[in-house]
Design an enzyme around this catalytic site. Structure first.
Site, PDB file in Angstrom:
ATOM      1  N   ASP A  81       2.728 -11.460  -3.412  1.00 24.86           N
ATOM      2  CA  ASP A  81       3.669 -11.731  -4.503  1.00 24.86           C
ATOM      3  C   ASP A  81       4.258 -10.449  -5.069  1.00 24.86           C
ATOM      4  O   ASP A  81       3.684  -9.362  -4.941  1.00 24.86           O
ATOM      5  CB  ASP A  81       2.983 -12.526  -5.621  1.00 24.86           C
ATOM      6  N   GLU A 174      -1.401 -11.791  -7.303  1.00 22.34           N
ATOM      7  CA  GLU A 174      -2.072 -10.605  -7.836  1.00 22.34           C
ATOM      8  C   GLU A 174      -1.377 -10.110  -9.096  1.00 22.34           C
ATOM      9  O   GLU A 174      -2.028  -9.656 -10.042  1.00 22.34           O
ATOM     10  CB  GLU A 174      -2.096  -9.504  -6.772  1.00 22.34           C
TER      11      GLU A 174
END
Length: 412
Positions: A81, A174
């Protein structure tokens, strides 16, 4: 491997993978799986036969050992991400070939200035990858992914390079603090790990902040404003008074190095009730506790001026300094330092003014340090990375795999 890592990186950054802190699902955005599908397909193509993506978006894969002695199983990990701080949609990467120095103008409004990016002074003659100034680049952490993927292909294509079992793990979310919430460490089967999520080439990080979240709920006295004299205690104003009392020298914008901070991240409320959300950071647990005590004392002092109002003060642990765990396994950093040296750089050990998946993994039972990926100016449209630094990261990972094999007979 000269251009392979760059080619991979340029493919990955155009796939929008921003995570969403408002979502309760994992992954928080389904589009993270778009990149995951590409990675699994590429891993299968290069011969990593067990590569797969699971329902939470995690990718697990294995490069089998090619030696007949026991070698600790290590894992290389990066996150798919990108940060929700700035848009990652419609990324248009561009490259400054043979950088000659000076500022890099992306648009009339967006300029990568050397004064703000002193690391550019070490990039003369290198090829710098940027955006057009309207989006994130996504080097955090698609650079790490591209580097791990390229190192994996290099190891598979060169069986004469001796190494133990290498596990690959690509995580989701994350950037919103949920990167390893549902990682199955038994399934992963690694003993030690490295996140490839750092900044400057040559750096290895074995220390992070310890981190807590604090939520202060203020209950005021609401009454019709036409009849409020001497009675109303507006929770919004009380919250504002508390925020105004925060010490200016214990803030992110006024601290550096090993200095911690207290940082308000959100305020919501009405006359009757207001909530202040803060994060507290320090490299030691004692420092964290001291800052939280200071914060509650501050709130109590403010509340003394509002005798009919009340407050609650809730602390939630977020993560802890991974150095506590890594100091028990010095070989993790020692091997990384040697790998960086063999890849032609001067190793630099450092601390992260933040956290990584490695912080959580370390305390979950998988000791994990952080290796450079080469990106700079993360979470902004001024993000940049050089082709040469990505190649250095690939070389470091390959060297790291061989060093664990070489030193296995000493350690086992």
């Amino acid at each position: 491997m000269t251009h392979t890592v760059t080619d991979r990186f340029l493919r990955y950054v155009v796939i929008d993978t921003q995570s969403d802190p408002k979502s309760s699902t994992q992954p928080s955005t389904e589009k993270q799986k778009d990149l995951g599908g590409v990675l699994v397909e590429e891993l299968l193509e290069i011969g990593v036969v067990d590569a797969h993506i699971e329902e939470n978006g995690y990718i697990y894969a294995t490069i089998p050992s090619n030696v007949d002695k026991p070698v600790p199983v290590i894992c290389f990990c990066s996150h798919m991400d990108t940060a929700p701080d700035f848009t990652g949609t419609n990324v248009k990467p561009q490259m400054v070939l043979n950088y000659g120095g000076g500022d890099i103008q992306l648009s009339p409004q967006q300029i990568i200035r050397v004064s703000d990016n002193p690391a550019l002074r070490d990039q003369l003659g290198n090829d710098i990858i940027t955006t057009d100034g309207t989006t994130l680049l996504g080097a955090d952490d698609k650079a790490g992914i591209a580097e791990i993927m390229t190192a994996a292909q290099f190891l598979v294509d060169n069986p004469d390079i001796r190494h133990g079992t290498i596990k690959l793990l690509f995580t989701t979310d994350e950037e919103i603090g949920r990167g390893v919430d549902k990682v199955d460490l038994t399934k992963l089967g690694a003993q030690f790990a490295y996140t490839v999520d750092g900044e400057t080439a040559g750096h290895i990080e074995d220390e992070t902040f310890s981190a807590d979240g604090v939520e202060i709920t203020i209950t005021g006295v609401a009454i019709h404003p036409g009849f409020a004299k001497g009675k109303m205690e507006n929770a919004i104003k009380i919250a504002g008074a508390a925020i105004n009392r925060l010490p200016k020298d214990v803030a992110p914008e006024s601290t550096t190095g090993r200095e911690g901070f207290v940082h308000p991240t959100g305020v919501t409320g009405s006359m009757e009730k207001a909530v202040i959300s803060l994060i507290v950071r320090d490299f030691t647990d004692d420092g964290l506790t001291a800052k939280e005590a200071m914060l509650e004392t501050l709130v109590k002092d403010v509340m003394a001026n509002y005798p009919n109002s009340s407050y609650s003060f809730e602390v939630k642990e977020q993560y802890r300094n991974m150095k506590v765990i890594l100091d028990r396994h010095p070989e993790i950093v020692e091997n990384a330092v040697e790998a960086i040296r063999r890849a032609g750089m001067v190793p630099v050990r450092g601390s992260i003014r933040g956290g990584t998946d490695g912080s959580r993994l370390s305390f979950m039972g998988l000791p994990c340090a952080n290796i450079f990926a080469g990106g700079h100016a993360f979470h902004s449209p001024l993000e940049w990375i050089s082709r040469q630094d990505m190649e250095k990261s690939v070389m470091t990972l390959v060297e790291l795999a061989t060093i664990w094999e070489e030193r296995a007979k000493i350690m086992m």
